[in-house]
Design an enzyme around this catalytic site. Structure first.
Site, PDB file in Angstrom:
ATOM      1  N   ASP A  90       0.852  -1.193   0.000  1.00 12.91           N
ATOM      2  CA  ASP A  90       0.000   0.000   0.000  1.00 12.91           C
ATOM      3  C   ASP A  90       0.886   1.241   0.000  1.00 12.91           C
ATOM      4  OD1 ASP A  90       0.707  -0.869   2.709  1.00 12.91           O
ATOM      5  OD2 ASP A  90      -0.478   0.836   3.409  1.00 12.91           O
ATOM      6  N   GLU A 153      -0.056  -0.813   5.876  1.00 14.95           N
ATOM      7  CA  GLU A 153       1.045  -0.303   6.694  1.00 14.95           C
ATOM      8  C   GLU A 153       0.963   1.200   6.869  1.00 14.95           C
ATOM      9  OE1 GLU A 153       5.161   1.098   7.702  1.00 14.95           O
ATOM     10  OE2 GLU A 153       3.854   1.663   6.035  1.00 14.95           O
TER      11      GLU A 153
END
Length: 472
Positions: A90, A153
């Site tokens: 991400d 994250e």
């Protein structure tokens, strides 16, 4: 035994590595909860990037597992213990002002430009090819090697929380998500909101303007690079505009103003940066708030903007809030205000990202903060706390990675600490290991993010040897 030439092995796969890195970087893997589905709980883009990595692993005959569409892993080798390589696919929002398409993965001047190039898709692909090299060389291992791929994250770490509820915990590992040589200590990270409670002094005074709305920032862990305020000016609109022009000039900032449906719109450009060091950016929200605080505005807005101006302007260390602290291992506590908003109906909110030293007691810090904000008529909400992380220097993991780094670079492997938080803190024996080499500019979370192709290849060779040395 012949000395293994890791760099030669990387060079054999150079074109494929770069091509796969570009493919991954072209996926717009942003958190998108508004369009979440059971199949893509964090959004289609994030799921597409996870699927890409799992399909790549399947093609190369790794053991592959999708864990609840929130995370996944790729594994090879045999043994009871697992060496973990913890990555994430991400990325933070791209922001404005890019020279080329943030998801174009364009190569120029020996660099690959894209959101996620250095944080963390480029390094993820380097670590993947490192595993692929060790696997294809059929080197004898006594442990399994597992790449754990996270998808959240940059936000709430729901991916690793879910993953470790269902899967084994590696006995040791590294996250290719920070700096070389070795990050052995990471600050604690606390996110929370301060919410205006709406008690105003009610003194009668002349009000020049009412603030209708104000918005800046989208993520706790990013310095906001844009702010927008909407005002109804009751008189002397020209004066307000002139004061804004003077403010921009004095502060050396870019901004604009215009009228929309009778409201004066003020816009301000700042400079984005990673929230672990707010001083690397210019917080557009705090700067705009300091200007608005200088105007004769309505009571509700005045309380909010005066609070921002008084306690948060020109202070990223929490001194004005009374929470400043420091230690020799991880340095200063830092305060990033990543989300600022205000409306006439709901009042104001501030989203904080506080990173604190490994020796600091966050409970005490929280108590100090609460004592102050109650007097200022704010309350604390949505408090989260990820504890600091520290691995001792004599740990097998650190000694092994030091040896690998020094052999491949010829430089001393200094132990570093960071304000950033990596997946390494999920493991008792876990460190962040690269990919940013000493002397390179850290442009994570900034416009025109890039990674040198040379560094991508160099990191892959280091990761390959590290994986072998830890798992042999």
């Amino acid at each position: 035994m012949n000395v293994l030439d890791w760099k030669k092995e990387v060079d054999k796969r150079k074109d494929a590595l770069i091509e796969d890195a570009q493919k991954l970087l072209r996926i717009k893997s942003l958190l998108d909860e508004e369009n979440a589905t059971d199949n893509a709980p964090l959004g289609e883009g994030v799921k597409e990037a996870l699927d890409f990595m799992l399909e790549l692993g399947e093609k190369d005959s790794f053991t592959v597992k999708n864990v609840g569409n929130l995370a996944g892993h790729l594994e090879f080798g045999e043994g009871k213990e697992i060496v973990g390589v913890l990555c994430h696919i991400d990325v933070v929002p791209e922001g404005d002002g890019w020279t080329s398409d943030p998801f174009g993965a364009e190569i120029r001047d020996g660099k690959i430009f894209a959101r996620g190039a250095i944080d963390d898709k480029g390094p993820t692909m380097a670590a993947y090819y490192a595993m692929k090299i060790v696997k294809e060389m059929e080197l004898p291992l006594s442990k399994r090697v597992r790449m754990i791929i996270g998808t959240d994250e940059e936000s709430d770490w729901r991916c690793v929380e879910h993953y470790f509820k269902h899967e084994e915990m590696p006995s040791m590992g590294f996250a290719p998500d920070a700096d070389f040589p070795i990050i052995y200590a990471e600050k604690g990270i606390s996110d929370f909101d301060l919410v205006q409670m709406g008690k105003y002094d009610g003194t009668e005074r002349e009000v020049l303007a009412e603030v209708i709305s104000f918005q800046s920032g989208r993520r706790y862990n990013m310095v906001p690079d844009f702010a927008r305020a909407s005002l109804v000016v009751h008189f002397e609109q020209t004066e307000v505009v002139q004061r804004y022009i003077d403010f921009l000039k004095k502060s050396e900032l870019k901004g604009k103003y215009y009228i929309d449906n009778g409201e004066l719109i003020l816009e301000l450009q700042g400079v984005s940066a990673h929230g672990m060091e707010p001083d690397n950016g210019k917080n557009a929200g705090i700067l705009m708030a300091s200007f608005l605080a200088s105007l004769q505005i309505d009571d509700k807005a005045c309380q909010y903007f005066q609070f921002v101006s008084r306690y948060l302007c020109d202070d990223s260390r929490g001194r004005k809030l009374g929470i400043a602290c420091s230690d020799e291992i991880t340095g200063d506590l830092t305060v990033n205000v990543g989300k600022l908003s205000y409306t006439q109906e709901k009042g104001g909110r501030l989203g904080f990202n506080v990173r604190y030293p490994v020796t600091n007691d966050m409970a005490e810090t929280k108590d100090k903060l609460q004592s102050l904000i109650e007097k200022e008529h704010f309350r604390l909400e949505n408090f989260t706390d990820s504890k600091p992380h520290h691995v001792e220097e004599d740990d097998f993991l650190i000694q092994t990675l030091k040896k690998v780094y020094e052999q491949q670079t010829g430089d001393k492997a200094e132990l570093l600490s960071i304000g950033g938080g990596t997946y390494a803190r999920s493991l008792k024996s876990g460190v962040a290991f690269g990919p940013l080499f000493p002397g390179r500019e850290d442009i994570a979370h900034q416009k025109d993010e890039y990674m040198f192709i040379e560094d991508l290849l160099k990191a892959t060779a280091i990761y390959a040897q590290a994986i072998y040395e830890l798992a042999k």
